[in-house]
Design a protein around this motif. Structure first.
Motif, PDB file in Angstrom:
ATOM      1  N   ASP A  74      -6.443   9.022   2.741  1.00  0.00           N
ATOM      2  CA  ASP A  74      -7.835   8.792   2.915  1.00  0.00           C
ATOM      3  C   ASP A  74      -8.734   9.016   1.875  1.00  0.00           C
ATOM      4  N   GLU A  75      -8.583  10.059   1.179  1.00  0.00           N
ATOM      5  CA  GLU A  75      -9.142  10.374  -0.270  1.00  0.00           C
ATOM      6  C   GLU A  75      -9.249   9.299  -1.050  1.00  0.00           C
ATOM      7  N   ASN A  76      -8.081   8.610  -1.298  1.00  0.00           N
ATOM      8  CA  ASN A  76      -8.083   7.528  -2.228  1.00  0.00           C
ATOM      9  C   ASN A  76      -9.006   6.556  -1.615  1.00  0.00           C
ATOM     10  N   ASP A  77      -8.762   6.270  -0.285  1.00  0.00           N
ATOM     11  CA  ASP A  77      -9.423   5.018   0.184  1.00  0.00           C
ATOM     12  C   ASP A  77     -10.928   5.359   0.038  1.00  0.00           C
ATOM     13  N   ARG A  78     -11.475   6.596   0.361  1.00  0.00           N
ATOM     14  CA  ARG A  78     -12.823   6.953   0.086  1.00  0.00           C
ATOM     15  C   ARG A  78     -13.147   6.455  -1.207  1.00  0.00           C
TER      16      ARG A  78
END
Length: 177
Positions: free
Chosen positions: A92-96
Motif C-alpha cells: 500500500d505504501e509503495n502504491d501510494r
C-alpha cells in the motif's frame, strides 16, 4: 490251595500297587495341569498388563504430539496473519508513492540518483592495480525508467517480506518439532 492263595495275594498286591501308581499318576497329572494353568493365567495377566501400559504410553505420546501440533498451527496462523498485514501495508505504501509520483509535475517526477562514476582519464597504477573513482555525479532517469522503479521497488518489498515470512515459518516448524 495255599499256593493259590499266595498267588492271589501276590496278584492282589500287584493290582493294588498298579491302582496306587495309576492314582498317583492321575494326581500328578492333575496337579501339574493345575500348576501350568496357573502359570499360563499369570502370563496372560502380565501380557495384558504390558499391552495396557504400552497402549497408555502411546496414547500419552499421541496426545502430546497433537497438542504440540495445535500450538504450532496457532503460531503459524498468527505468523501468516502478521506477515500478510506487513506485506499489504508495504505494498500500500509503495502504491501510494507510485500515485504521488504519477500525479507530480514534471520537475518532481524526475528521479535522480547520486552515483560515483569511474573517471575515464584516470590511469591505473602499476603498483596498486586499482582504478580511481571520480566525484559523485547525478544521473537522471527517463520517465519510463522512473515509473519502472516503483514496480522494481514493489517486487523487492514483496520478495523481502516473503523471505522474512518463510524464514520465520521454518524457525517455527523446527522449534515445534
Amino acid at each position: 490251595m495255599i499256593a493259590w492263595l499266595k498267588q492271589y495275594k501276590l496278584l492282589a498286591a500287584g493290582a493294588a500297587v498298579l491302582v496306587m501308581m495309576l492314582l498317583a499318576a492321575a494326581g500328578a497329572w492333575e496337579w501339574q495341569a493345575n500348576s501350568y494353568g496357573k502359570q499360563l493365567a499369570e502370563q496372560r495377566t502380565e501380557w495384558a498388563d504390558q499391552l495396557r501400559l504400552t497402549a497408555e504410553a502411546n496414547a500419552t505420546v499421541i496426545r502430546k504430539q497433537q497438542t504440540d501440533r495445535l500450538v504450532l498451527e496457532a503460531r503459524l496462523a498468527t505468523l501468516d496473519t502478521t506477515s500478510t498485514e506487513k506485506l499489504t501495508h508495504a505494498q500500500d505504501e509503495n502504491d501510494r508513492l507510485r500515485r504521488e509520483y504519477s500525479a507530480a509535475d514534471n520537475e518532481r517526477r524526475r528521479l535522480r540518483i547520486e552515483v560515483r562514476v569511474a573517471r575515464a582519464d584516470a590511469t591505473v597504477s602499476a603498483t596498486t592495480g586499482a582504478g580511481s573513482l571520480g566525484d559523485a555525479a547525478s544521473v537522471e532517469l527517463s520517465a519510463a525508467a522512473g515509473s519502472a522503479v516503483w514496480g522494481i521497488r514493489g517486487g523487492m518489498i514483496s520478495d523481502r517480506e516473503k523471505l522474512v515470512y518463510l524464514q520465520e515459518w521454518a524457525r517455527q516448524v523446527l522449534r515445534g518439532e
